[in-house]
Design an enzyme around this catalytic site. Structure first.
Site, PDB file in Angstrom:
ATOM      1  CB  ILE A  27      -0.978   0.033   1.212  1.00 49.90           C
ATOM      2  CG1 ILE A  27      -0.217  -0.074   2.534  1.00 49.90           C
ATOM      3  CG2 ILE A  27      -2.025  -1.050   1.083  1.00 49.90           C
ATOM      4  CD1 ILE A  27      -1.088   0.031   3.765  1.00 49.90           C
ATOM      5  N   GLY A  30       8.664   4.027  -0.216  1.00 49.50           N
ATOM      6  CA  GLY A  30       9.498   5.213  -0.261  1.00 49.50           C
ATOM      7  C   GLY A  30      10.904   4.874   0.164  1.00 49.50           C
ATOM      8  N   GLY A  31      11.691   5.929   0.370  1.00 47.69           N
ATOM      9  CA  GLY A  31      13.093   5.737   0.701  1.00 47.69           C
ATOM     10  C   GLY A  31      13.309   5.047   2.033  1.00 47.69           C
ATOM     11  CG  MET A  32      12.756   6.758   5.548  1.00 42.71           C
ATOM     12  SD  MET A  32      14.415   6.406   6.163  1.00 42.71           S
ATOM     13  CE  MET A  32      14.021   5.835   7.816  1.00 42.71           C
ATOM     14  N   GLY A  33      11.366   2.598   3.308  1.00 45.51           N
ATOM     15  CA  GLY A  33      10.824   1.259   3.394  1.00 45.51           C
ATOM     16  C   GLY A  33       9.506   1.117   2.676  1.00 45.51           C
ATOM     17  CB  VAL A  35       3.644   0.872   4.083  1.00 51.05           C
ATOM     18  CG1 VAL A  35       2.517   0.625   5.091  1.00 51.05           C
ATOM     19  CG2 VAL A  35       4.635   1.882   4.645  1.00 51.05           C
ATOM     20  CE  LYS A  50       8.748   3.310   7.431  1.00 54.37           C
ATOM     21  NZ  LYS A  50       8.804   4.623   8.127  1.00 54.37           N
ATOM     22  CG  ASP A 148       9.392  15.000   7.707  1.00 55.92           C
ATOM     23  OD1 ASP A 148       9.456  16.104   7.126  1.00 55.92           O
ATOM     24  OD2 ASP A 148       9.365  13.919   7.093  1.00 55.92           O
TER      25      ASP A 148
END
Length: 428
Positions: A27, A30-33, A35, A50, A148
């Site tokens: 779903i 991105g750069g951090m993983g 999901v 995640k 953020d």
């Protein structure tokens, strides 16, 4: 033989994470993983899991740093239990890699909503901001600085009784005050378009900078662009933010004085998050509501119920951060639509409204002081769709169809009249 910790494995639908969470569909990413929507086999409920960036091929130090960051994110998010914050359920270890297990919320981010609508009304923006501020008051009390806050990290629930529910998410670069284990001197983390000026100048993010980022986010909701506009060059944008001269507001109306307080250049002169919450709630309540109604109610329009952008029809979607859901059905023209069951589709990293995210993890977006020349360029934000053009075309097509129908009817009756005349003449 069981797989060794850290062994390379690419999970997919039906994969069972840590013997408990069955993956259903991807779903977001991105750069951090990545999901995933998953099913908790133990508690029989849907969750969002995640998958932290794979450590395959990384040095042991770098891989260990990524694992520690994931564990830190889980610990920080777990400290916060608030109606307007995505809940962290678990940190699961699978083949030596951490997975974050979070509340699943069928939703759209404010960034996605703005992509379809361009702006929100001051009252809607004030209520969304007040509810986010309420959650952040509790976060600050727990010693957590988000670092953020931006449109992509604010979710609005879709469908059912929760339609219009607001939640803040993604504490991936947050830090507790007493957590110094991962500090990197001179590294800026976050999204430049929503930075506080002192952060753009290299200062450590604080509760006051969260207030500024919230103000910048609400500004974007009502004005359609961040306070310092749009710039392809992230370094040039950082310098604009550092100078702290925001663009004049045109649509904020009664919200403008509050936004000017939140966007105060000096962090010592800004209101606290609690004061920001109360000011925003006052604007949202107007003369017909109360502070409690604003903070606990769903986002609605007076006399019109839930806004169209908070409604759902057809397939289900979900986000747990700044990610585009698979096949988000929508009632708005020119916005993404599709089939939520296309789980195998590759989801690209969603472009955050107007600026890239600068992460302190091993990303090409890290920035250190003094600002070096960037090795990448930020893509221009997609133009917001002009919904009126679709309606104009529709009206034009309708008018053309009506004219053609009228001509056809006229010709039919003319031919019929000729035939009647001929029949009468033959009869005589």
């Amino acid at each position: 033989m069981p797989p060794s910790p850290g062994a390379h494995h690419t999970p997919g639908p039906q994969y069972l994470v840590a013997g408990r969470y069955r993956l259903k569909s991807r779903i977001g990413g991105g750069g951090m993983g990545t999901v995933w929507l998953a099913r908790d086999q133990l508690l029989d409920r849907d969750v969002a899991v995640k998958q932290v960036v794979s450590t395959e091929g990384l040095t042991e130090d770098t891989a260990d740093n990524i694992r520690r960051r994931a564990m830190r994110e889980g610990r920080i998010a777990a400290k916060l239990s608030h109606r307007n914050a995505i809940a962290m359920h678990d940190v699961a270890l699978d083949r030596g890699e951490p997975w974050l297990v979070m509340e699943y919320l069928p939703s759209r981010s404010v960034a996605q909503i703005l992509h379809a609508t361009t702006t929100l009304t001051p009252t809607e923006a004030a209520q969304i901001g007040a509810q986010v501020a309420d959650a952040m008051v509790e976060a600050h009390a727990a010693g957590i600085v988000h670092r953020d806050i931006k449109p992509g990290n604010i979710l609005i629930a879709e469908g059912g009784r929760n339609a219009g529910l607001v939640k803040i998410t993604d504490f991936g670069i947050s830090r507790a005050k007493d957590d110094v284990s991962l500090t990197q001197t001179g590294v800026i983390t976050g999204t430049p378009a929503y930075f506080a000026p002192e952060v753009a100048r290299g200062a450590e993010p604080s509760e006051a900078s969260d207030v500024y980022s919230l103000g910048a986010t609400i500004y974007t909701m009502v004005e359609g662009q961040p306070p310092f506009g749009v710039d392809d060059n992230s370094i040039a944008l950082l310098h604009k933010v550092a100078r702290a001269r925001i663009n004049p507001m045109k649509n904020a109306g009664e919200l403008e004085p509050v936004l000017l307080r939140l966007l105060e250049p000096s962090p010592t002169k800004r209101p606290t998050m609690a004061e920001a919450r109360d000011m925003l709630a006052s604007v949202a309540a107007g003369t017909r509501g109360t502070r409690e109604q604003v903070l606990t109610g769903l986002i609605t329009r007076p006399g019109a119920g839930t806004p169209v952008w908070a409604q759902r029809s057809g397939n289900r979607s979900s986000t747990t951060g700044g990610h585009r859901p698979v096949g988000a059905a929508t009632l708005l023209p020119d916005s993404p639509a599709g089939d939520a069951d296309r789980a195998s589709r590759d989801i690209p990293q969603t472009r955050e409204a107007h600026a890239p995210t600068l992460m302190s993890t091993p990303q090409p977006y890290s920035v250190r002081q003094p600002y070096p020349a960037p090795q990448y360029s930020t893509p221009r934000p997609p133009a917001y769709p002009d919904q009126s053009q679709g309606w104009v075309r529709q009206a034009r097509d309708t008018a053309t169809s009506s004219t053609a129908l009228a001509v056809s009817i006229f010709v039919f009756f003319a031919v019929l009249a000729v035939l009647v005349v001929l029949l009468i003449a033959l009869w005589r």
